[in-house]
Write an enzyme that holds these catalytic residues in place. Structure first.
Site, PDB file in Angstrom:
ATOM      1  N   GLY A 107      36.219  44.692  37.205  1.00 46.39           N
ATOM      2  CA  GLY A 107      37.091  44.891  36.049  1.00 46.39           C
ATOM      3  C   GLY A 107      38.406  45.440  36.565  1.00 46.39           C
ATOM      4  N   LYS A 108      39.494  44.847  36.091  1.00 46.84           N
ATOM      5  CA  LYS A 108      40.794  45.260  36.649  1.00 46.84           C
ATOM      6  C   LYS A 108      41.065  46.745  36.418  1.00 46.84           C
ATOM      7  CE  LYS A 108      42.658  40.620  36.230  1.00 46.84           C
ATOM      8  NZ  LYS A 108      42.206  40.183  37.547  1.00 46.84           N
ATOM      9  N   ASN A 132      51.441  38.753  39.455  1.00 45.99           N
ATOM     10  CA  ASN A 132      51.475  37.963  40.683  1.00 45.99           C
ATOM     11  C   ASN A 132      52.397  36.771  40.415  1.00 45.99           C
ATOM     12  OD1 ASN A 132      49.995  35.968  39.356  1.00 45.99           O
ATOM     13  ND2 ASN A 132      48.042  36.618  40.235  1.00 45.99           N
ATOM     14  N   THR A 174      39.482  39.156  46.241  1.00 44.77           N
ATOM     15  CA  THR A 174      39.213  39.714  44.910  1.00 44.77           C
ATOM     16  C   THR A 174      39.583  41.200  44.897  1.00 44.77           C
ATOM     17  OG1 THR A 174      37.289  38.258  44.848  1.00 44.77           O
ATOM     18  CG2 THR A 174      37.450  39.910  43.099  1.00 44.77           C
ATOM     19  N   ASP A 214      44.506  44.586  42.343  1.00 40.45           N
ATOM     20  CA  ASP A 214      44.111  45.876  41.758  1.00 40.45           C
ATOM     21  C   ASP A 214      44.365  47.004  42.751  1.00 40.45           C
ATOM     22  OD1 ASP A 214      43.286  44.533  39.501  1.00 40.45           O
ATOM     23  OD2 ASP A 214      41.266  44.235  40.267  1.00 40.45           O
ATOM     24  N   ASN A 238      38.728  48.752  38.765  1.00 44.90           N
ATOM     25  CA  ASN A 238      39.160  48.559  40.164  1.00 44.90           C
ATOM     26  C   ASN A 238      40.413  49.378  40.466  1.00 44.90           C
ATOM     27  OD1 ASN A 238      37.126  46.684  40.414  1.00 44.90           O
ATOM     28  ND2 ASN A 238      38.454  44.889  40.265  1.00 44.90           N
ATOM     29  N   ASN A 253      34.056  45.777  34.267  1.00 48.30           N
ATOM     30  CA  ASN A 253      33.190  44.595  34.315  1.00 48.30           C
ATOM     31  C   ASN A 253      32.142  44.729  35.402  1.00 48.30           C
ATOM     32  OD1 ASN A 253      34.804  43.210  32.440  1.00 48.30           O
ATOM     33  ND2 ASN A 253      36.050  42.251  34.024  1.00 48.30           N
ATOM     34  N   GLU A 294      43.120  43.200  30.189  1.00 46.82           N
ATOM     35  CA  GLU A 294      41.727  42.800  29.912  1.00 46.82           C
ATOM     36  C   GLU A 294      41.122  43.571  28.743  1.00 46.82           C
ATOM     37  OE1 GLU A 294      40.186  41.002  34.168  1.00 46.82           O
ATOM     38  OE2 GLU A 294      39.555  43.025  33.653  1.00 46.82           O
TER      39      GLU A 294
END
Ligand code: RIB
Length: 290
Positions: free
Chosen positions: A41-42, A185, A235, A239, A45, A13, A141
């Site tokens: 983007g996960k 999480n 943020t 990741d 990352n 992303n 995702e």
């Protein structure tokens, strides 16, 4: 052991980040403080987190044929993530994450775009490369059927999988059981797993922010404490944790030591701005742990 090879199959992303003191109410307009465009983007990352820690990282994914897509590919290449299995697709835009960062914490809305085109058929063509990996790292995702295809494939060929179920999505239990470790999480864990999932308990590594990370051994749950640091931007902390955990596990660390290593990496990552901005190198983690 030589540097492990980690295959990330996931999202890319562009993060559009607005920094603000207050959040607007419905219908309200507020003045924010800053705006940034960052790689995110996960999937991407986690790939960058693992690469900075010295792993050979390959990524399977898609971006749009637009300037955002070009920028994200360049950003991954700069981080030594192999992009040969990332396709640029026409008629759809690169994935976008609208991020509101307020009081060092974030709220995110994703428009998946090209990430939705990462289909099982697309991934299937890279089966040989997947099976050569020491570990496969997955998130939620990209389409769920693709994640399920990867879990099935890795189970069949005995490739370890770390599955980060973010954002939270339901999946048949048989597929959860195919993952080696599942890393929600606290919020995702509450939403996805309950007491009834006791047969998944031994796979669950639950990140709880400042309250540490819980894992299971011999039917008992334990906590590896997190490191107390002053956060600038959380943020990408999850990741960083997942990328680092995957590196440490592939290098043969036992589970609590691997979690401790990943906690250190995550603690370093939140002290700088941006999902990837603060992801540490191996030597930064080592000096932090000393
Ligand atoms: O985990 C953080 C990431 O979630 C951001 O980079 C954003 O792109 C979303 O995917």
């Amino acid at each position: 052991m030589s540097n492990p090879t980690i295959m990330v199959i996931g999202s890319i992303n562009v993060d559009l980040v607005t920094v603000t003191d207050n959040l607007p109410d419905q219908g309200e307009t507020l003045l924010g403080n800053q705006f940034h465009i960052n790689p995110g983007g996960k999937g991407a990352n986690q790939a960058v987190a693992a690469a900075r820690l010295g792993a050979n990282v390959q990524m399977i994914g898609k971006v749009g044929q637009d300037s955002n897509g070009e920028d994200m590919l360049k950003a991954l290449e700069k981080e030594n993530v192999s992009t040969t299995m990332i396709e640029s697709v026409s008629n759809v835009s690169t994935g976008i994450a609208n991020i509101i960062l307020s009081n060092h914490d974030n709220r995110i809305i994703i428009v998946p775009g090209a990430n939705n085109e990462v289909t099982p058929e697309y991934v299937k063509q890279y089966k040989e490369e997947i099976l050569k990996s020491d570990l496969v790292l997955l998130q939620f995702e990209i389409p769920l059927e693709t994640v399920m295809y990867c879990l099935d494939l890795c189970k069949e060929y005995d490739i370890p999988v770390v599955l980060n179920p973010a954002p939270a999505r339901e999946m048949p239990e048989a597929y959860w059981l195919m993952a080696t470790y599942i890393t929600p999480n606290e919020t995702e864990a509450e939403r996805l797993f309950s007491e009834k999932d006791s047969n998944l308990n031994h796979k669950l590594i639950i990140t709880k922010g400042e309250h540490g990370v819980s894992y299971s051994m011999n039917n008992e749950r334990f906590i590896v404490p997190s490191y107390s640091v002053e956060p600038i931007d959380t943020t990408g902390a999850g990741d960083t944790f997942n990328g680092a955990l995957s590196v440490a596990l592939s290098e043969g660390l036992d589970l609590p030591s691997a979690i401790n290593f990943a906690n250190a990496a995550a603690a370093l990552s939140i002290q700088k701005f941006g999902a990837q901005g603060g992801m540490p190198t191996r030597s930064e983690v080592q000096s932090f742990l000393q």
